[in-house]
Design an enzyme around this catalytic site. Structure first.
Site, mmCIF file in Angstrom:
data_model
loop_
_atom_site.group_PDB
_atom_site.id
_atom_site.type_symbol
_atom_site.label_atom_id
_atom_site.label_comp_id
_atom_site.label_asym_id
_atom_site.label_seq_id
_atom_site.Cartn_x
_atom_site.Cartn_y
_atom_site.Cartn_z
ATOM 1 C CB ILE A 131 -12.193 1.724 -8.558
ATOM 2 C CG1 ILE A 131 -11.168 1.297 -9.613
ATOM 3 C CG2 ILE A 131 -11.531 2.591 -7.478
ATOM 4 C CD1 ILE A 131 -10.531 2.462 -10.377
ATOM 5 C CG ASP A 171 -23.012 2.802 2.231
ATOM 6 O OD1 ASP A 171 -21.967 2.223 2.601
ATOM 7 O OD2 ASP A 171 -23.657 3.574 2.958
ATOM 8 C CG ASN A 229 -9.675 3.794 -2.720
ATOM 9 O OD1 ASN A 229 -8.621 4.178 -2.233
ATOM 10 N ND2 ASN A 229 -10.680 4.634 -2.993
ATOM 11 C CE1 TYR A 241 -8.058 4.821 7.993
ATOM 12 C CE2 TYR A 241 -5.825 5.232 8.757
ATOM 13 C CZ TYR A 241 -6.718 5.051 7.725
ATOM 14 O OH TYR A 241 -6.284 5.069 6.417
ATOM 15 C CE LYS A 254 -7.396 1.966 5.758
ATOM 16 N NZ LYS A 254 -7.889 1.586 4.430
ATOM 17 C CB VAL A 257 -2.251 10.091 0.436
ATOM 18 C CG1 VAL A 257 -2.426 10.409 -1.043
ATOM 19 C CG2 VAL A 257 -1.525 8.763 0.625
#
Ligand code: NDP
Ligand code: 8X3
Length: 257
Positions: free
Chosen positions: A11, A64, A91, A157, A161, A190
């Site tokens: 993750i 990183d 993520n 952004y 995405k 979220v």
């Protein structure tokens, strides 16, 4: 049925928000974890908590995702027992500011593009060859409904995405003759530290992002990640969009007064 017991899950951005919730959710299923982020203290405390509560194996990497040589070296240096990676959760990501695109600083542009796009590419390129050795695996990319339609102040952004979506689709094509699955999960609002980061520590602005709407929780997203990766191996969920009840898309939110 729990197919996740004993699997190894890698993750990125595991210290907070959605990544942390995924770590807890997989630990609860008995998966072993490779947890990565930049904050070593948070990684250490999460590792200690997960081993104590669930008795699983946890390996941490201070990483990183924007540093390609670091990513390559650190993944190569994983102990043999952690090299059979079953699930990758790409993520780590962020937004910076809500300025009109031509007012954004080059540094912020670099950080957002490097983390959300190049980071995902570097990590995937380092881990997919390990999955190919066993012809099995699942890549989960955390995209966003922001990638489906732009909204005011979100051009950079949203573009990153949209790239997550296109990359996921292209990767699925490249892996079509393998057993490796690729899923793009696209949440709406979220409530995490995402807005605190976006507003550079302005907590009032961050709080207002979630005012008057019951936002998704990071656990809601983790539940969906678990669902997607626990399906029978012949089933590949290509994309899942999820929003709070009162959010229709990236532009349309109903807020209680
Ligand atoms: P948080 O800010 O709560 O968590 C972000 C995580 O990413 C942290 O663990 C942080 O750890 C890590 N991270 C940031 N930059 C880097 C980097 N360069 N290298 C490695 N790790 C990094 O945000 P969320 O949990 O909300 O966001 C997670 C993902 O979900 C992002 O990709 C975001 O775009 C996406 N998303 C979020 C939504 C939301 O409304 N919150 C909605 C839809 C998608 P550290 O600082 O220790 O490195
Ligand atoms: C993050 C959700 O709506 O703030 O992907 O862009 S939003």
């Amino acid at each position: 049925m729990n197919k996740l017991y004993g699997k190894t899950v890698f993750i990125t951005g595991a210290t907070k928000g959605i990544g942390r919730s995924c770590a807890l959710a997989y630990a609860e299923k008995g998966s072993n974890l490779i947890l990565t982020a930049r904050s070593s203290d948070l990684l250490d405390s999460l590792k200690e908590e997960l081993i104590r509560k669930y008795g699983i194996k946890v390996f941490t990497l201070v990483l990183d995702v924007t540093k390609s040589s670091d990513v390559e070296e650190k993944i190569k240096s994983l102990p043999e027992s952690f090299k059979k990676i079953d699930i990758l959760i790409n993520n780590a990501g962020l937004a910076l500011g809500v300025d009109k695109v031509y007012l954004a600083s080059p540094t912020d542009i670099d950080t957002v593009v490097d983390t959300n796009i190049k980071g995902m590419l570097y990590i995937s390129s380092a881990i997919i060859p390990l999955m190919l050795k066993n012809d099995s695996g699942h890549v989960v990319n955390i995209g966003s409904i922001a990638g489906d339609c732009a909204y005011a102040g979100g051009a950079i952004y949203c573009a990153t995405k949209a790239a997550v979506k296109t990359f996921s689709d292209g990767l699925r094509i490249d892996l079509v003759d393998t057993k490796i699955r690729v899923t793009n999960i696209k949440p709406g609002l979220v409530e995490t530290e995402f807005s605190k980061v976006r507003f550079k520590g302005d907590l009032e602005k961050a709080k207002n992002t979630y005012k008057g709407i019951e936002a998704l929780t990071p656990n809601d997203v983790a539940d969906v990640v678990i669902y997607a990766t626990n399906l029978p191996e012949n089933v590949q969920l290509t994309e899942i969009a999820m929003t709070p009840n009162h959010q229709a898309d990236g532009r349309t939110v109903h807020r209680d007064k």
